[in-house]
Scaffold this motif. Structure first.
Motif, PDB file in Angstrom:
ATOM      1  N   PRO A 143       2.802   3.088 -13.351  1.00  0.00           N
ATOM      2  CA  PRO A 143       1.926   1.917 -13.435  1.00  0.00           C
ATOM      3  C   PRO A 143       0.487   2.276 -13.073  1.00  0.00           C
ATOM      4  CG  PRO A 143       3.184   1.865 -11.401  1.00  0.00           C
ATOM      5  CD  PRO A 143       3.685   3.050 -12.184  1.00  0.00           C
ATOM      6  N   THR A 144      -0.401   1.307 -13.262  1.00  0.00           N
ATOM      7  CA  THR A 144      -1.801   1.491 -12.892  1.00  0.00           C
ATOM      8  C   THR A 144      -1.920   1.633 -11.377  1.00  0.00           C
ATOM      9  OG1 THR A 144      -2.449   0.159 -14.803  1.00  0.00           O
ATOM     10  CG2 THR A 144      -4.099   0.490 -13.073  1.00  0.00           C
ATOM     11  N   ARG A 145      -2.850   2.503 -10.950  1.00  0.00           N
ATOM     12  CA  ARG A 145      -3.042   2.743  -9.520  1.00  0.00           C
ATOM     13  C   ARG A 145      -4.461   2.371  -9.105  1.00  0.00           C
ATOM     14  NH1 ARG A 145      -0.288   8.756  -8.580  1.00  0.00           N
ATOM     15  NH2 ARG A 145       1.842   8.173  -9.190  1.00  0.00           N
ATOM     16  N   ARG A 197       5.369  -7.356  -6.718  1.00  0.00           N
ATOM     17  CA  ARG A 197       5.418  -6.760  -5.389  1.00  0.00           C
ATOM     18  C   ARG A 197       4.982  -5.290  -5.497  1.00  0.00           C
ATOM     19  NH1 ARG A 197       8.139  -9.439  -1.500  1.00  0.00           N
ATOM     20  NH2 ARG A 197       8.654  -7.484  -0.431  1.00  0.00           N
ATOM     21  N   PRO A 198       3.692  -5.055  -5.569  1.00  0.00           N
ATOM     22  CA  PRO A 198       3.237  -3.660  -5.661  1.00  0.00           C
ATOM     23  C   PRO A 198       3.528  -2.898  -4.379  1.00  0.00           C
ATOM     24  CG  PRO A 198       1.375  -5.120  -5.343  1.00  0.00           C
ATOM     25  CD  PRO A 198       2.572  -6.013  -5.546  1.00  0.00           C
ATOM     26  N   ARG A 199       3.741  -1.589  -4.542  1.00  0.00           N
ATOM     27  CA  ARG A 199       4.007  -0.710  -3.410  1.00  0.00           C
ATOM     28  C   ARG A 199       2.781   0.112  -3.095  1.00  0.00           C
ATOM     29  NH1 ARG A 199       9.204   0.786  -2.296  1.00  0.00           N
ATOM     30  NH2 ARG A 199       8.155   1.791  -0.531  1.00  0.00           N
ATOM     31  N   PHE A 252      -7.828   9.111   4.787  1.00  0.00           N
ATOM     32  CA  PHE A 252      -6.642   9.131   3.931  1.00  0.00           C
ATOM     33  C   PHE A 252      -7.015   8.629   2.537  1.00  0.00           C
ATOM     34  CE2 PHE A 252      -5.559   8.188   8.298  1.00  0.00           C
ATOM     35  CZ  PHE A 252      -4.539   9.071   8.590  1.00  0.00           C
ATOM     36  N   TRP A 253      -6.193   9.032   1.610  1.00  0.00           N
ATOM     37  CA  TRP A 253      -6.343   8.577   0.209  1.00  0.00           C
ATOM     38  C   TRP A 253      -5.099   7.767  -0.140  1.00  0.00           C
ATOM     39  CZ3 TRP A 253      -6.016  11.317  -5.100  1.00  0.00           C
ATOM     40  CH2 TRP A 253      -6.921  10.744  -5.993  1.00  0.00           C
ATOM     41  N   LEU A 254      -5.249   6.461  -0.220  1.00  0.00           N
ATOM     42  CA  LEU A 254      -4.147   5.542  -0.459  1.00  0.00           C
ATOM     43  C   LEU A 254      -4.265   4.942  -1.857  1.00  0.00           C
ATOM     44  CD1 LEU A 254      -4.315   3.516   2.899  1.00  0.00           C
ATOM     45  CD2 LEU A 254      -3.239   5.743   2.495  1.00  0.00           C
ATOM     46  N   PHE A 255      -3.155   4.498  -2.384  1.00  0.00           N
ATOM     47  CA  PHE A 255      -3.214   3.762  -3.647  1.00  0.00           C
ATOM     48  C   PHE A 255      -2.118   2.705  -3.678  1.00  0.00           C
ATOM     49  CE2 PHE A 255      -0.193   7.122  -4.873  1.00  0.00           C
ATOM     50  CZ  PHE A 255       0.754   6.420  -5.604  1.00  0.00           C
ATOM     51  N   ARG A 256      -2.431   1.668  -4.430  1.00  0.00           N
ATOM     52  CA  ARG A 256      -1.485   0.569  -4.680  1.00  0.00           C
ATOM     53  C   ARG A 256      -0.973   0.730  -6.103  1.00  0.00           C
ATOM     54  NH1 ARG A 256      -4.626  -3.596  -3.596  1.00  0.00           N
ATOM     55  NH2 ARG A 256      -5.379  -3.648  -5.739  1.00  0.00           N
ATOM     56  N   ALA A 257       0.340   0.824  -6.260  1.00  0.00           N
ATOM     57  CA  ALA A 257       0.957   1.062  -7.560  1.00  0.00           C
ATOM     58  C   ALA A 257       1.298  -0.265  -8.216  1.00  0.00           C
ATOM     59  CB  ALA A 257       2.214   1.919  -7.414  1.00  0.00           C
TER      60      ALA A 257
END
Length: 479
Positions: free
Chosen positions: A440-442, A469-471, A455-460
């Motif tokens: 999916p798009t991040r 309910r994105p992770r 930190f480098w975080l992303f929402r999937a």
């Protein structure tokens, strides 16, 4: 005798001269052969062993000419143009090759002619040793049509027409022959008669630069071998410098008196003609061999070839005599490759993609670069856009955010709670259109916690359009 299984029966695959004299022929069943000769000794035919022997013979022929090609399953073709005078003439060279293999226990026949096809036909179907220039037609005319190496159907048709010798075909007009049997027959006839020359395709392309040292008495001592290698490298470096080239691959070939050939090759990360560096790489390669060089009764020929070269401008030398450049890393890579092999020494190259997972790939460090690496660099004074360390796969985390599309204000990773004090983003990254179904798009965020760790975080997944309910994941750590 050698046998093989054909149509459910054991048949003779190869017979000795004595068996031929007694009337045995390949293709005869083993039962019929033993009915004629009860004491016949037979063994199973091993085509792989024959091919390996022919390959070793081709390697041994490299001492006379670099242009050696396989000819069917039991022959070799050598292009000795420009080489014969080094061995005393064409006749002497032909006799030397035949005698060398006979001493090794291999029965051979050889013919030297002006074209490969004429030489092949005469070697297989006559006792002619040497054909004078321009005499190929007269030499091959008495040969049977089988010397043309035609399909069995064409040979049978020619026999029914009463055409049994090459002379019978040579006296006929070519157009009717081509109309009846095809252009292949007429072309093969022209080649065998010496009217057309088809060059051979050698097993090993000739190197761009080659130097060698022959010995009247074979050498076996390490000191003599090393001194010879040093001299050959110096001679090759001089030739490369004259041509304005540098070598990328250097191959040392050691020819033993019993016909065995051992080759040792090293690669360089950049064009080079530095004798000391090349000799050091060869030493590294020799020291790392699992099967060390065995000179046996000695080497009578050592050759150094440079199969791959590139343009190399003259090196600038400083006032203190030292060369100016930054080749220390390249020299280190070359030594590691020589010792551990090209597959174990790798480097990163950039890939033209916005997907951070696919933005780099590993290639052998000594691989020839097709283009310089282009990495995404931040603006001066700005923090790096991508972390140096990426997790594969990304690490799942638990987050708490003020708004659904915003960055997290806290997240838990590996049972440790981190409070976010600064955040940048989002940077939206989607998979390439042909990989859209894979992920999916991040939405990526660069965040910093209260202890200064980044930190480098992303929402999937996008809210609503892709998921409800994105992770959240942790993809990398900044230094």
């Amino acid at each position: 005798m050698l046998t093989h299984s054909l149509k459910g029966a054991l048949r003779l695959a190869a017979v000795s001269r004595e068996a031929l004299a007694l009337g045995l022929r390949p293709g005869l069943t083993l039962a019929d052969a033993r009915a004629r000769i009860p004491t016949l000794a037979a063994a199973e035919h091993d085509p792989a062993a024959d091919a390996a022997l022919l390959g070793r013979m081709a390697e041994a022929c490299d001492r006379w000419t670099p242009l050696v090609a396989l000819d069917s399953i039991d022959g070799l073709s050598l292009d000795v143009t420009g080489c014969a005078h080094l061995f005393g003439g064409e006749g002497v060279l032909r006799d030397r090759i035949v005698v060398t293999f006979r001493r090794g226990g291999v029965s051979t026949r050889g013919t030297l002619a002006g074209t490969p096809d004429a030489a092949r036909a005469l070697a297989r179907f006559s006792r002619v040793r040497l054909v004078a220039p321009g005499e190929e037609e007269a030499a091959v005319r008495p040969l049977p049509v089988a010397a043309l190496d035609l399909p069995d159907t064409d040979r049978a048709a020619l026999a029914l027409a009463g055409l049994k010798k090459i002379a019978d075909l040579a006296d006929l007009p070519s157009r009717p022959l081509a109309a009846r049997f095809g252009e292949d027959l007429t072309r093969q006839l022209r080649c065998v008669l010496g009217f057309e020359d088809r060059r051979i395709t050698p097993l090993r392309p000739p190197p761009a630069c080659c130097v060698e040292q022959r010995f009247l008495e074979p050498i076996a001592h390490t000191v003599a071998i090393e001194r010879t290698l040093r001299d050959l490298i110096a001679r090759a470096a001089l030739l490369l410098e004259t041509a304005g080239r540098g070598g990328r691959v250097f191959e040392a070939s050691f020819f033993r008196t019993d016909g065995e050939v051992r080759r040792i090759a090293v690669e360089t990360g950049r064009p080079s003609r530095d004798p000391a560096a090349i000799l050091r790489l060869l030493h590294e390669r020799l020291d790392s061999l699992a099967d060390p060089l065995d000179p046996g009764y000695g080497y009578d020929l050592i050759r150094l070839g440079v199969p791959t070269t590139e343009s190399l401008a003259p090196v600038q030398v400083s006032l203190d005599g030292e060369t100016v450049g930054d080749g220390e890393v390249s020299d280190l890579v070359d030594r590691l490759v020589a010792r551990f092999g090209a597959a174990r020494v790798v480097r990163f190259v950039s890939v033209d993609t916005h997907d951070p997972v696919r933005a780099a790939r590993l290639v052998p460090a000594s691989a020839f670069p097709t283009r310089p690496a282009e990495w995404l660099m931040p603006e001066p004074g700005e923090p790096p856009l991508r972390p140096l360390q990426l997790f594969e796969p990304p690490q799942p985390i638990e987050t708490l955010a003020e708004v659904p599309d915003g960055p997290p204000i806290r997240f838990r990773w590996r049972h440790v709670l981190h409070k976010v004090v600064r955040a940048e983003g989002p940077e939206r990254i989607s998979a390439e259109w042909w990989r859209a179904c894979e992920q999916p798009t991040r939405d990526y965020f660069r965040v910093e916690d209260a202890d200064g760790r980044r930190f480098w975080l992303f929402r999937a997944g996008l809210y609503g359009s892709e998921t409800d309910r994105p992770r959240w994941y942790l993809h990398g750590l900044f230094a």
